[in-house]
Design a protein around this motif. Sequence first.
Motif: not given
Ligand code: G1P
Length: 293
Positions: A111, A131, A134, A171-172, A191-192, A204, A206, A208, A230, A232
């Motif tokens: 991302l 995103l 989401m 998620y973050g 992160e996660k 977090i 999705g 920002y 990443q 995050t």
């Molecule tokens: C990304 C972000 C994460 C966030 C999430 C929401 O993760 O890195 O912090 O909570 O989107 O969808 P990914 O879905 O790309 O793994």
Amino acid sequence: MKKISKAIIPVAGLGTRMLPATKNLPKELLPIFDRPMIEYALKEASEAGIEDIIFITGKNKEMLQYYLGKNYQARHTFTEDNRSIKPERPTKSELNPNNIVFIEQKEPLGLGHAVLCAKNIIGNESFCLILPDMLAKGKPGCLSQMLQAYNINKGNIIGLEKIPIEDTYKYGIVKISDKKNNVCKIDGMIEKPRPEKAPSNLMIMGRYILQPEIFDTLEHQNPGHNNEIQLTDALITLIETQKFTGVVFDGKTYDCGDKLGYLMANLQYALDSEANNSDIRKTLVKLIQTLES
Ligand code: G1P
């Protein structure tokens, strides 16, 4: 303060959690009730006054580009309930097809890397990041809620939502202080994390609003989780020098990259559609009765 007019929407993801549906069809075109998933992100952006959209695309996304490109004018002719087609001109607040740009992310490097691809187009402006899998359902939309907080707090704004603690590894997750109503200070992020390592149950979700300094940080960011750049991790670096405010979204986010989240979003939008509401409700009640009997 300059109005925020640009949003990045990353759509390069392969949709692996939704296979085989996403084998040929970009996940952003999967329908949520009666329209493709991407429509909800565009509507949220347009309602928040966003004028320029930068899509970061990847392999096998030609169909999405076709849908958003050549067919764009046609999309504007649907009425809200989709029952009739109105030959009307887009209003000023709607997005202009000329203001949609596609950038191909050549490799799936994460991302953070996807966001970095938009550096030259965004330049030195604050921008939004959406995103689209989401799906944030709320009134006003999530970005509009966040822009209200941005106008007061400036700096970086991150959309947050409470989740069950056992889901933090998906998620973050943020560490917060000074919470007043739905606005708080963000002191840290991870992160996660596993639930026992999570500093809160606020994910977090999705959305920002970011300052352009994130690009320089991303350029120097080493790969992290999954060997990807990443976002995050870059935000964690930036939090040392910039202000981060959290907005707990007054609404509900559906993770449509996941089969259960996708199903729930479909059901919720179906139940909320005025045209079919009572039939759908009756059918669902019958189905539940059958399951329980
Ligand atoms: C990304 C972000 C994460 C966030 C999430 C929401 O993760 O890195 O912090 O909570 O989107 O969808 P990914 O879905 O790309 O793994």
